[in-house]
Design an enzyme around this catalytic site. Structure first.
Site, PDB file in Angstrom:
ATOM      1  N   ASN A  50      -5.996  -4.717   0.454  1.00 16.87           N
ATOM      2  CA  ASN A  50      -5.420  -5.759   1.295  1.00 16.87           C
ATOM      3  C   ASN A  50      -6.269  -6.070   2.521  1.00 16.87           C
ATOM      4  O   ASN A  50      -6.200  -7.177   3.058  1.00 16.87           O
ATOM      5  CB  ASN A  50      -4.014  -5.343   1.741  1.00 16.87           C
ATOM      6  CG  ASN A  50      -3.010  -5.421   0.612  1.00 16.87           C
ATOM      7  OD1 ASN A  50      -2.751  -6.484   0.068  1.00 16.87           O
ATOM      8  ND2 ASN A  50      -2.450  -4.278   0.237  1.00 16.87           N
ATOM      9  N   THR A  51      -7.067  -5.094   2.961  1.00 15.16           N
ATOM     10  CA  THR A  51      -7.898  -5.283   4.149  1.00 15.16           C
ATOM     11  C   THR A  51      -9.367  -5.436   3.807  1.00 15.16           C
ATOM     12  O   THR A  51     -10.066  -6.262   4.396  1.00 15.16           O
ATOM     13  CB  THR A  51      -7.711  -4.104   5.121  1.00 15.16           C
ATOM     14  OG1 THR A  51      -6.325  -3.972   5.453  1.00 15.16           O
ATOM     15  CG2 THR A  51      -8.515  -4.310   6.393  1.00 15.16           C
ATOM     16  N   ALA A  90      -3.659   0.518  -9.024  1.00 18.02           N
ATOM     17  CA  ALA A  90      -4.896   0.877  -9.722  1.00 18.02           C
ATOM     18  C   ALA A  90      -5.755   1.815  -8.889  1.00 18.02           C
ATOM     19  O   ALA A  90      -6.405   2.722  -9.427  1.00 18.02           O
ATOM     20  CB  ALA A  90      -5.677  -0.387 -10.068  1.00 18.02           C
ATOM     21  N   ASP A  91      -5.777   1.604  -7.564  1.00 18.40           N
ATOM     22  CA  ASP A  91      -6.570   2.482  -6.706  1.00 18.40           C
ATOM     23  C   ASP A  91      -6.049   3.910  -6.741  1.00 18.40           C
ATOM     24  O   ASP A  91      -6.829   4.874  -6.689  1.00 18.40           O
ATOM     25  CB  ASP A  91      -6.596   1.952  -5.270  1.00 18.40           C
ATOM     26  CG  ASP A  91      -5.208   1.680  -4.708  1.00 18.40           C
ATOM     27  OD1 ASP A  91      -4.241   1.550  -5.490  1.00 18.40           O
ATOM     28  OD2 ASP A  91      -5.091   1.589  -3.466  1.00 18.40           O
ATOM     29  N   ARG A  92      -4.743   4.067  -6.879  1.00 27.25           N
ATOM     30  CA  ARG A  92      -4.146   5.407  -6.938  1.00 27.25           C
ATOM     31  C   ARG A  92      -4.516   6.107  -8.249  1.00 27.25           C
ATOM     32  O   ARG A  92      -4.773   7.316  -8.261  1.00 27.25           O
ATOM     33  CB  ARG A  92      -2.629   5.307  -6.768  1.00 27.25           C
ATOM     34  CG  ARG A  92      -2.227   4.598  -5.478  1.00 27.25           C
ATOM     35  CD  ARG A  92      -0.729   4.450  -5.330  1.00 27.25           C
ATOM     36  NE  ARG A  92      -0.111   5.728  -4.968  1.00 27.25           N
ATOM     37  CZ  ARG A  92       1.193   5.877  -4.785  1.00 27.25           C
ATOM     38  NH1 ARG A  92       2.016   4.848  -4.954  1.00 27.25           N
ATOM     39  NH2 ARG A  92       1.684   7.057  -4.453  1.00 27.25           N
ATOM     40  N   THR A 124      -4.619   0.084   4.381  1.00 28.21           N
ATOM     41  CA  THR A 124      -3.585  -0.763   4.967  1.00 28.21           C
ATOM     42  C   THR A 124      -2.258  -0.019   4.966  1.00 28.21           C
ATOM     43  O   THR A 124      -1.511  -0.038   5.939  1.00 28.21           O
ATOM     44  CB  THR A 124      -3.465  -2.077   4.181  1.00 28.21           C
ATOM     45  OG1 THR A 124      -4.760  -2.681   4.093  1.00 28.21           O
ATOM     46  CG2 THR A 124      -2.499  -3.029   4.856  1.00 28.21           C
TER      47      THR A 124
END
EC number: 2.7.1.33
Length: 259
Positions: free
Chosen positions: A9-10, A108-110, A132
């Site tokens: 998000n950032t 997906a990042d997790r 974020t």
């Protein structure tokens, strides 16, 4: 070469792998209105300045929590590199059992963080990703992803406080010299930075208690360097854990397809 793209998000973090070696990485601002052509131009300039050519890229793996940018980078891969990117999600099988109520809802990042953490540290293991939002991801002794926790990120928590309290103001996010602030700046830093560190310490202790194991805790994410030094429970800080997880997810998927 393999290009891996972690869309948050950032920030959008892009890496280039040659085999198992991360040869280059760039952290860019998440610009939701940027077109595929604009991203392509920027990535070309960055890669050339680092001595690489995007013509060497033969595969792309994407982790994204911003659906509109997922489509943007998918179009970039198809149009300019003539490849179909791997879009990581919790519903696919990467050799990591996902034992939660709704696997497709897991970011997906997790998933990528969990894959990389197990490869590097074994199981059980805990990953705390400072972005974020701050996510806590838990892999049990059987090597299965079993869930975790999500907290507001330290930056947005601090911004919410200063925006809603008329007499408070923005200060540098850094650890103060003491918990008892002698002025408004130190008091804000104590409550925000030291208080956030205690939030992290407390959740790690609770997670370990529920696991029944003293699982190592690994810090990652753009804000890890701010909080991790204040949390003795951390075993390591891995700045590029998500990128390595993306590489592994790509390799595992291609092996399963016989590619």
């Amino acid at each position: 070469m393999l290009m891996v793209i972690d869309i948050g998000n950032t920030n959008v973090v892009v890496g280039l792998f040659a085999g198992h070696e991360l040869r280059a990485r760039w952290r860019l601002a998440t610009a939701r209105d940027r077109m595929p052509d604009e991203w392509w131009v920027q990535l070309n300039v960055l890669s050339q300045s680092a001595g690489f050519s995007l013509g060497e890229v033969v595969g792309i793996a994407i982790s994204s929590v911003v659906p509109s940018l997922t489509a943007t980078f998918q179009e970039l891969a198809q149009r300019y590199l003539l490849v179909e990117p791997l879009i990581v999600n919790g519903a696919q099988d990467y050799g990591l059992p996902v034992r939660v109520e709704h696997p497709a809802e897991v970011g997906a990042d997790r998933i990528c963080n969990a894959i990389a953490a197990v490869e590097r540290y074994g199981a059980p293991v805990i990953v705390v990703d400072f972005g974020t939002g701050t996510t806590f991801d838990v892999i049990d002794a059987d090597g299965a992803y079993i869930g975790g926790a999500i907290a507001p990120g330290i930056t947005i928590a601090f911004e919410a406080l200063t925006q809603r309290a008329a007499r408070l103001y923005t200060v540098a996010l850094q650890a103060p010299p003491r918990a008892i602030g002698r002025n408004t700046r130190e008091s804000l830093q104590s409550g925000t930075v030291l208080g956030y560190a205690e939030l992290v310490r407390g959740l790690i202790r609770r997670i370990r208690s529920e696991l029944g194991h003293e699982a190592p805790a690994i810090a990652t994410g753009g804000l890890a360097t701010l909080i991790a030094p204040l949390v003795p429970e951390f075993s390591a800080v891995e700045a590029d854990l998500t990128l390595y997880g993306l590489r592994s997810a790509y390799e595992r998927m291609h092996r399963s397809l016989g590619a």
